[in-house]
Enzyme design. Structure first.
Site, short mmCIF file in Angstrom:
data_model
loop_
_atom_site.label_atom_id
_atom_site.label_comp_id
_atom_site.label_asym_id
_atom_site.label_seq_id
_atom_site.Cartn_x
_atom_site.Cartn_y
_atom_site.Cartn_z
N THR A 1 0.81 -1.22 0.00
CA THR A 1 0.00 0.00 0.00
C THR A 1 0.84 1.26 0.00
OG1 THR A 1 -0.14 -0.12 2.42
CG2 THR A 1 -1.92 -1.13 1.15
N CYS A 2 2.05 1.18 0.53
CA CYS A 2 2.87 2.38 0.55
C CYS A 2 3.26 2.81 -0.85
CB CYS A 2 4.10 2.18 1.42
SG CYS A 2 5.15 0.80 0.91
N TYR A 3 3.30 1.87 -1.80
CA TYR A 3 3.62 2.20 -3.18
C TYR A 3 2.43 2.01 -4.11
CZ TYR A 3 8.45 2.21 -1.58
OH TYR A 3 9.61 2.49 -0.91
#
Length: 1157
Positions: free
Chosen positions: A1124-1126
């Site tokens: 989710t961070c990317y």
């Protein structure tokens, strides 16, 4: 002869005294002359040098100078002789007057018996008038001896004029021989002048001035009797006409400019107490103060009954000098008020103000400059004239709250116009001296400390309902008015428009509340105002409405649709609004007409006559719109959702749309052009009413979207231009000049809704981009890099660590941050933060802190479960600082374009946008409480039976806290009389007071990163969309066009094609779950997936299967995972769409992402 002999005798004896003074004056002039002669002589050289030759021009100039000097000396000598003569005359007359006074006193000690009228004229008055004029009148100063002499003289004169014997009475001399008439006329005028002067010097504050008060009383009794033919006792029917002529002549002289009667009365009345007080308990003729005051008012009114008087001059003097006295009517005894309120007095005054408006206002202004200081704390005379006119027009006690009436035979048309003239002039003065900047201490200058009265108390009759109802009756029934006294609705609107502005200026906080309450709840007033406006701006629709009103079948259908209980409350509300049940039933049938027109074209909502703003309005329309907007915006604050949408009072929804359209077009075009200061009150009221209607439409739509967009549809500027204009003007514009400057900035900040939501989002991003550029130019760190702010976050303490390390940064949190995570085992996690870890940190900290379990926020009881600060948050350590930090977290997410899958309550967002919440918004926060309050509001029986009081109980962990809604609320029961106060106090507490400290803290943190002016581009619902994304569905085509592929995938890969086929077959809810699985937010970016940061990515996860498994029909068993961070979906190489669908649905429903890798 005796008088002339004494004068010549004293002139001769005083010449020797004057001689010495004159000799000194002459010697001074002679010495100056001698010095000038010496200077004028030609200097001669003693060395024998030959004299220089002089030219002709120089010689002529020298001669001219010498001639001018001789002329000067002659004039100086003449002036010195004149000064000597004047001085000798003054000293001689003064000494003569002193001697005559002593002889006069000796004479009156031996009064002749009887005292004839001839003796009074020749022996008593001739020397008396000479020495009084010389010693007292010319110096405008009275000595004790002069006061004693005047008391003696007036006592004799009063005895004389009260005598019925013609030979003893002084008055019949006016009808005697020509010589006696002339003498009597001269002496009577001199006595009147003396009496008026005495009145101007009367001062009750002087403790040693009791004798002067007695003298003033005697003087007033004399002059009143002298100028009243009915008081003359010594004339007969034969001399009646001559006596009447003599009296009228005296009255004309008395009101002339030379005598200054009204100036003297003004000086006297200004020294009276407020309210009028008497030293004795019984007001009678023995009360000197009452007698003097009554006599002064009698003299002021006497010229109005004399046809020989210049009535216009008299009325002007009365208006300028008496009606401008502070607390004029309050200074007078109550028995005198009926006289000054009489039609014969008010009508000429009103007529003169209307006919000579400019001259009268100029005289009043000159009076202000001569008597008042330049301090803005001092209310100008025109303000007191306004208050006094209102008091004089009221027939009953102005403090009465239950009843009232106007003065009998009042010319209402003239009264309204006079009030408008005075009010406009007062408003102009306020604007000139910037009265609104005067502090609260200055308002004390408008109060009377002795009576605890306020200036605004004098204007209170305007705030009483009977006052307005009487004016409306005159408008509706012209038959009760005279032809030249017709009163129009526009006059009433202008009248109250002016008074509303004055109340607002005098007390900006709550000064206009009373008048607004009265206007809003007067039956029929709002509807009466809207009627002519609707016909003016919607002539076609109005005629169509009238046609449809005749449809009886529609009426009957609507009647059947309304229940009996609903009908009852509609009737109650209609009594307030002045609208009958039949009107609602009839006019409801026209709603479809305008809706259809609005669907076909948005131009119907862009009213052509309003495209020039207020400058294109007629004066009548301007006043109607101003008072309508002020009244209706006040009424909108108390109209609940049931009344507005179901019962549709005071207006049906179609009329509400027309009102919104009118205001929207007016405000937009006003802000697009130059708005003059005189139109600012109109625009303030229009903007306020427009915002209330727009916010109500945002919560529960009743207007088509094109209505709000229509004014700017054809001439909107580009996004970049609008953003730059907004930013520049926000930095340089003072708030008090916001409406005075024509700029797109005013449109954007005041009516942002005229721009489509997508354009405002682009504008918001443009503003942030401009801010980043300016920060970069200032040397700040903007993007990721080695100089980014380093933070180390423990997974198990993400909120606490984030608070400790980031909260002290304040606005510096705009800079790039570099996040390093520490696992729950205490080991640093591998990875470099190029923006992805920062996004993960923000989403994770929001997930933890906004969770109701954390204790800072709770969810509303509505179905959408929106977030709002918890009342129990104050039990959490550092709750205010923590909520302020969360405001910065949200601000950081908005600044970086990171979506957070959270939405806040409408009430809470209103606080963030700097707006106040009203009762109609309570349904979005606590529907159950709103329902209960509406039950109380419409309760048929005695509310006291419900056993309610003015308290609210808060449920806190482990205890219950009772809060009083008002002081002493626990001891105050809710009754039918105060139930509305209870309802709105409860709503105010829940919507504003309870959440205010926490919302203020959150707002402080949020505005550290996001400018408040940027936030005001959006309403509450749009703010949530800005924070958490767009609609509850995904545009698959947009997502596909903005997807990146890594790890070996391309757009033509088999698995990728299967993926898009499966996504299209998903339900909207399933697609949203997929987005939350990959990006941690279930919604798409507002402007499309090209604005998603980082971009949506599908990464190939190679999964090799044995050859026998492929032939056997088996597929990859591995589940998809996400980073989710990317914003990356790690998708295995599935061969079949059924497998991909099953695995993908399992993954997105497992509440896991990276862990599935």
């Amino acid at each position: 002869m005796y008088f002339q002999f004494q004068c010549s005798k004293w002139m001769t004896s005083s010449s020797s005294i004057i001689c010495s003074d004159s000799t000194q004056i002459t010697s001074i002039f002679c010495s100056d002359s001698f010095a000038m002669d010496r200077l004028s002589k030609q200097q001669v050289s003693l060395r024998g040098a030959s004299a220089k030759e002089i030219t002709r021009d120089a010689l002529l100039e020298k001669v001219a100078q010498e001639r001018e000097f001789r002329n000067y000396m002659r004039r100086a000598t003449t002036a010195s002789l004149f000064i000597q003569r004047v001085w000798r005359r003054y000293v001689s007359m003064k000494m003569t007057a002193v001697h005559l006074r002593e002889e006069w006193l000796e004479m009156v000690k031996c009064l002749p018996v009887p005292m004839s009228r001839v003796w009074i004229s020749n022996s008593l008055l001739r020397p008396f008038l000479f020495f009084v004029t010389t010693l007292a009148t010319r110096g405008r100063r009275f000595e004790d001896r002069d006061v004693d002499c005047m008391q003696i003289c007036f006592r004799i004169l009063l005895e004389s004029i009260n005598s019925s014997d013609p030979q003893k009475n002084f008055c019949p001399l006016a009808t005697s021989s020509i010589e006696e008439r002339s003498t009597w006329k001269y002496q009577a005028k001199k006595l009147i002048s003396l009496c008026v002067l005495i009145l101007s010097k009367c001062d009750y504050s002087d403790k040693e001035g009791n004798q002067f008060v007695v003298l003033t009383s005697m003087a007033m009794r004399f002059v009143v009797s002298l100028t009243d033919l009915k008081s003359w006792k010594g004339h007969n029917d034969i001399t009646l006409q001559d006596a009447d002529t003599a009296v009228k002549d005296l009255v004309c002289y008395m009101c002339s400019d030379k005598i200054q009667l009204y100036i003297s009365i003004r000086k006297y009345l200004n020294r009276l107490d407020v309210p009028f007080s008497s030293p004795t308990k019984t007001v009678g003729h023995t009360d000197d103060r009452f007698l003097i005051t009554a006599s002064a008012i009698t003299l002021a009114l006497r010229p109005f009954n004399n046809h020989n008087v210049n009535m216009r001059f008299t009325a002007e003097q009365y208006c300028v000098l008496l009606l401008t006295i502070p607390w004029f009517t309050q200074r007078l005894p109550a028995v005198l008020l009926s006289a000054i309120k009489h039609k014969s007095i008010l009508s000429p005054c009103f007529r003169e103000i209307l006919m000579s408006k400019e001259r009268v206002l100029k005289e009043i202004s000159n009076l202000n400059s001569s008597e008042q200081s330049s301090s803005p704390k001092i209310l100008p005379p025109v303000g007191w004239a306004l208050a006094n006119v209102l008091c004089l027009a009221i027939g009953s006690d102005s403090n009465s709250k239950d009843s009232g009436r106007f003065t009998q035979d009042l010319d209402f048309s003239s009264f309204i116009r006079v009030v408008i003239i005075l009010a406009e002039n007062l408003i102009t003065y306020f604007e000139k001296v910037k009265w609104t900047q005067v502090n609260s201490e200055s308002l004390a200058e408008l109060s009377q400390k002795q009576s605890n009265m306020l200036y605004t108390d004098l204007l209170k009759p305007v705030c009483q309902q009977w006052h307005l109802m009487k004016l409306l009756t005159l408008v509706k029934d012209p038959s009760i008015q005279k032809a030249d006294e017709k009163c129009e609705l526009t006059d009433v609107a202008y009248y109250y428009s002016c008074m509303l502005r004055i109340f607002a200026i005098l007390n900006p906080v709550a000064g206009s509340m009373h008048i607004l309450n009265m206007l809003a709840f007067t039956p029929g007033f709002t509807l009466n105002l809207w009627g002519p406006l609707e016909k003016s701006f919607f002539p076609i629709l109005s005629s169509a409405s009238e046609t449809n009103l005749s449809n009886h079948n529609t009426i009957e259908d609507l009647k059947d649709a309304v229940s009996k209980k609903k009908k009852k409350w509609v009737n109650v509300l209609n009594k307030i609004t002045g609208k009958s049940q039949g009107d609602i039933e009839q006019t409801e049938s026209v709603s479809n007409l305008s809706i259809q027109i609005g669907d076909d074209s948005s131009d119907v909502w862009n009213i052509e006559s309003l495209r020039k703003g207020p400058e294109g309005l007629t004066a009548d329309d301007s006043h109607l719109i101003h008072i309508f907007c002020a009244t209706y915006s006040h009424l909108l604050l108390v109209i609940d959702e049931i009344e507005f949408y179901e019962k549709q009072v005071p207006f049906i929804l179609e009329q509400q749309r027309r009102i919104a359209s009118m205001l929207n077009t007016l405000v937009y075009n006003a802000l697009s052009h130059n708005v003059s200061r005189q139109n600012r009150p109109l625009m303030d009221a229009a903007v306020r009413c427009l915002h209330l209607l727009y916010e109500r439409d945002c919560r529960h739509q009743f207007c088509p979207p094109d209505l709000w967009l229509s004014p700017a549809k054809k001439n909107r500027p580009s996004i970049a231009v609008a953003a730059r204009t907004h930013e520049v003007m926000s930095a340089n514009l003072r708030s008090d000049d916001a409406l005075a400057i024509a700029s797109m900035h005013s449109v954007i900040t005041t009516t942002p809704h005229v721009f489509p939501f997508e354009e405002r989002v682009q504008m918001f991003r443009e503003l942030i981009s401009m801010d980043k550029v300016s920060r970069r130019m200032a040397g700040e760190i903007v993007g990721p890099g080695p100089q980014a702010i380093e933070v180390v976050i423990r997974r198990s303490h993400i909120v606490e660590d984030g608070f400790q390390q980031l909260n002290p940064l304040g606005s510096r949190l705009k800079s790039s941050i570099h996040v390093s995570f520490v696992s729950e085992c205490g080991l640093p996690e591998a990875g470099l933060d190029y923006g992805g870890l920062s996004k993960e940190f923000l989403t994770d900290i929001a997930k933890a802190a906004f969770s109701p379990d954390y204790g800072l926020f709770t969810q509303t009881s509505t179905s959408d479960r929106l977030l709002i600060p918890s009342s129990a948050a104050r039990l959490v350590d550092n709750s205010i600082q923590m909520i302020e930090f969360l405001g910065r977290v949200v601000g950081k997410a908005l600044y970086e374009g990171i979506l957070l899958d959270y939405s806040f309550s409408h009430v809470f967002v209103q606080k963030l946008l700097g707006r106040y919440s009203f009762i109609d918004e309570l349904s979005t926060l606590d529907p159950e409480l709103y329902k209960n309050l509406m039950y109380v509001k419409h309760y048929d029986g005695d509310v006291k039976d419900l056993s309610l009081d003015f308290t609210v109980t808060e449920e806190l962990p482990g205890k219950r806290h009772v809060v009083e809604l008002k002081a002493g609320g626990k001891d105050l029961s809710v009754t039918n009389d105060n139930k509305l106060q209870y309802i709105y106090a409860m709503a105010d507490y829940k919507l504003n007071r309870q959440v205010l400290p926490l919302s203020n803290a959150f707002c402080r943190g949020l505005t550290d990163l996001i400018s408040p002016s940027w936030l005001r581009l959006f309403n509450a619902g749009e703010f949530n969309q800005l924070l958490s994304g767009g609609n509850h569905d995904i545009d698959v085509d947009d997502l596909r066009n903005n997807t990146r592929y890594t790890g070996g995938y391309t757009e033509g890969s088999r698995t990728v094609k299967l993926f898009w086929e499966v996504i299209r077959e998903f339900e909207p809810k399933e697609r949203c779950m997929l987005m939350k699985f990959v990006t941690s937010c279930s919604r798409a970016p507002l402007l499309g997936f090209k604005h998603l940061q980082p971009g949506f990515t599908i990464h190939k996860v190679a999964c090799d299967l044995p050859l026998w498994a492929s032939f056997g029909g088996q597929d990859v068993d591995r589940l998809p995972s996400a980073s989710t961070c990317y914003n990356t979906l790690k998708l295995p190489t599935y061969k079949r769409s059924s497998t991909l669908r099953t695995k993908l649905l399992y993954a997105i429903n497992s509440n896991a992402g990276f862990e599935l890798s």
